[in-house]
Structures are given as structure tokens and as C-alpha cells.
Write an enzyme that holds these catalytic residues in place. Structure first.
Site, PDB file in Angstrom:
ATOM      1  N   LYS A   1      -6.860   3.646  -3.128  1.00  0.00           N
ATOM      2  CA  LYS A   1      -7.248   3.613  -1.717  1.00  0.00           C
ATOM      3  C   LYS A   1      -7.460   5.037  -1.219  1.00  0.00           C
ATOM      4  O   LYS A   1      -6.697   5.938  -1.574  1.00  0.00           O
ATOM      5  CB  LYS A   1      -6.146   2.889  -0.934  1.00  0.00           C
ATOM      6  CG  LYS A   1      -6.304   2.848   0.574  1.00  0.00           C
ATOM      7  CD  LYS A   1      -5.156   2.042   1.194  1.00  0.00           C
ATOM      8  CE  LYS A   1      -5.073   2.198   2.701  1.00  0.00           C
ATOM      9  NZ  LYS A   1      -3.927   1.460   3.282  1.00  0.00           N
TER      10      LYS A   1
ATOM     11  N   LYS B   1     -10.210   0.532  -2.239  1.00  0.00           N
ATOM     12  CA  LYS B   1     -10.077   0.224  -0.814  1.00  0.00           C
ATOM     13  C   LYS B   1     -10.469   1.465  -0.015  1.00  0.00           C
ATOM     14  O   LYS B   1      -9.903   2.545  -0.218  1.00  0.00           O
ATOM     15  CB  LYS B   1      -8.651  -0.204  -0.472  1.00  0.00           C
ATOM     16  CG  LYS B   1      -8.451  -0.470   1.032  1.00  0.00           C
ATOM     17  CD  LYS B   1      -7.048  -1.009   1.334  1.00  0.00           C
ATOM     18  CE  LYS B   1      -6.792  -1.086   2.829  1.00  0.00           C
ATOM     19  NZ  LYS B   1      -5.457  -1.632   3.161  1.00  0.00           N
TER      20      LYS B   1
ATOM     21  N   ASP C   1       0.867  -1.179   0.000  1.00  0.00           N
ATOM     22  CA  ASP C   1       0.000   0.000   0.000  1.00  0.00           C
ATOM     23  C   ASP C   1       0.907   1.234   0.000  1.00  0.00           C
ATOM     24  O   ASP C   1       1.530   1.547   1.013  1.00  0.00           O
ATOM     25  CB  ASP C   1      -0.899   0.027   1.243  1.00  0.00           C
ATOM     26  CG  ASP C   1      -1.966  -1.064   1.241  1.00  0.00           C
ATOM     27  OD1 ASP C   1      -1.700  -2.151   0.688  1.00  0.00           O
ATOM     28  OD2 ASP C   1      -3.050  -0.832   1.811  1.00  0.00           O
TER      29      ASP C   1
END
Length: 212
Positions: free
Chosen positions: A151, A180, A89
Site C-alpha cells: 500500500k 492499494k 493495514d
């Protein structure tokens, strides 16, 4: 799919101890969460704790500001993968995005994706600092760089995920990247709403409360 299948069970606190990370992994196994999300230094601990099980390990890089050099982020990503991380991430360079240095933002994401190969790359755009147009552009750049996910947030900015941001990201990314939602997801109703909006993953430190 059950809510547990969407959850990246997360502990990114600077004070997180080895015992905290081991507890995180035990909870992930108990509740059947998709993954744990940890800082790079904790990847080996998490990998060992989750050995031979279905729970994945996700590591954050360039976290939480996104302002490191591309070279540093690429090295960090490769180091996490070598230590056993299944997913990365990354935080985009927010200043570059706001400076309209779009090629630099795209090239950085692309370089990290190429470095980690077939491992999953999630691109944190930190929506709380962006205009609507910037959020949209960030999603487009992530898609162009072949990221797997966009995300919402680090959870360390001035705000976390919102339903509106997820809708916008879904429109911008289309079916080219998954979404996400992360930051501030603390109850079951909120999690279910995000799932209904089409997110594929939820980052939260409140996983057990969402299941109970």
C-alpha cells in the site's frame, strides 16, 4: 467491477467519534464499498454496525509512524482480529528500511502475517519518505514475507499515492502481491486511473463523492 468494489471507505482521524464511525459504516453499506478502514479502537463498533453484511472491516496497526516494536505491532494486529477485523493495514518500520535492516523489516511483516493467519495483510510502505530504490526494496520484502498487499501511504505523511509510485510498486511486486493506492484519491477520474494501472484497492475518505 464498479469503483465501489475497490474502495476501502476510510476514517482514521484522531477526532473521529463513535457517530462518525457509524456514519462511515452506513455509507459503506449504502454505496456497496468493499470495506471500511478504521483505527483499532473502532473495530468493535464497525463490526457491530456491519454485522451479517458483505462489507469488510480493515484496521490499521503501527499507525501512522510504523516505529513501534514488532511485539507491539503483533499484539495490536491480533487484538484487531479478535475484535472482528477481517483485514490489517500495517505500517512498516521506515527507519529500519532506511537503515538497510532488511531482515528486521521482512521478519516483522512475516510475524504479523503469521499472527493473523488467513486474514488479509496490507503493508503500508509510506512512499513519500522513500527513494525509488527503497520503494522497490520495500515491495520485495513485503512479497518475501507473504503479505497480501503493498500500500502506498498512510495519508498522514508528506504526500499520498501517485501514479508513478503505483507503476513502480506493480513492477516490483509483480503478481505476488496486490496494490492499494491510498492518500489523496478524491475524485472519480483519479480512482479510475488507478484501477486502470492495476490497483486492487483504493483507500479514501471521499468514497461517496467518487460514486456520485
Amino acid at each position: 467491477m464498479a469503483i465501489a468494489d475497490f474502495i476501502d471507505h476510510t476514517n482514521l482521524k484522531p477526532t473521529a467519534t463513535i457517530a462518525d464511525i457509524q456514519k462511515l459504516c452506513e455509507e459503506a453499506k449504502t454505496y456497496g464499498f468493499y470495506a471500511v478502514c478504521v483505527s483499532g479502537c473502532h473495530v468493535p463498533i464497525a463490526k457491530k454496525a456491519l454485522k451479517n453484511g458483505p462489507v469488510k472491516v480493515a484496521a490499521v496497526i503501527g499507525f501512522p509512524l510504523g516505529a513501534m516494536s514488532t511485539k507491539a505491532k503483533v499484539f495490536e494486529a491480533m487484538d484487531c482480529i479478535e475484535n472482528g477485523s477481517d483485514e490489517v493495514d500495517m505500517v512498516i518500520n521506515i527507519g529500519w528500511l532506511k537503515s538497510e535492516m532488511y531482515d528486521a523489516v521482512r521478519d516483522e511483516i512475516k510475524a504479523i502475517k503469521q499472527a493473523i493467519g488467513d486474514k488479509i495483510l496490507k503493508v503500508i510502505i509510506e512512499t513519500c519518505y522513500l527513494t525509488e530504490a527503497e520503494k522497490e526494496k520495500a515491495c520485495v520484502l513485503a512479497v518475501e514475507a507473504h503479505a497480501d498487499f503493498v500500500k502506498t501511504s498512510t495519508g498522514f505523511g508528506s504526500g499520498g499515492a501517485t501514479f508513478e509510485d503505483v507503476k513502480l510498486m506493480k513492477r516490483a511486486a509483480g503478481d505476488k502481491a496486490k496494490i492499494k493506492a491510498s492518500g489523496g484519491v478524491k475524485d472519480k477520474e483519479t480512482a479510475q486511473k488507478y484501477i486502470e494501472l492495476g490497483v486492487s484497492r483504493i483507500g479514501t475518505s471521499s468514497g461517496p463523492n467518487l460514486i456520485k
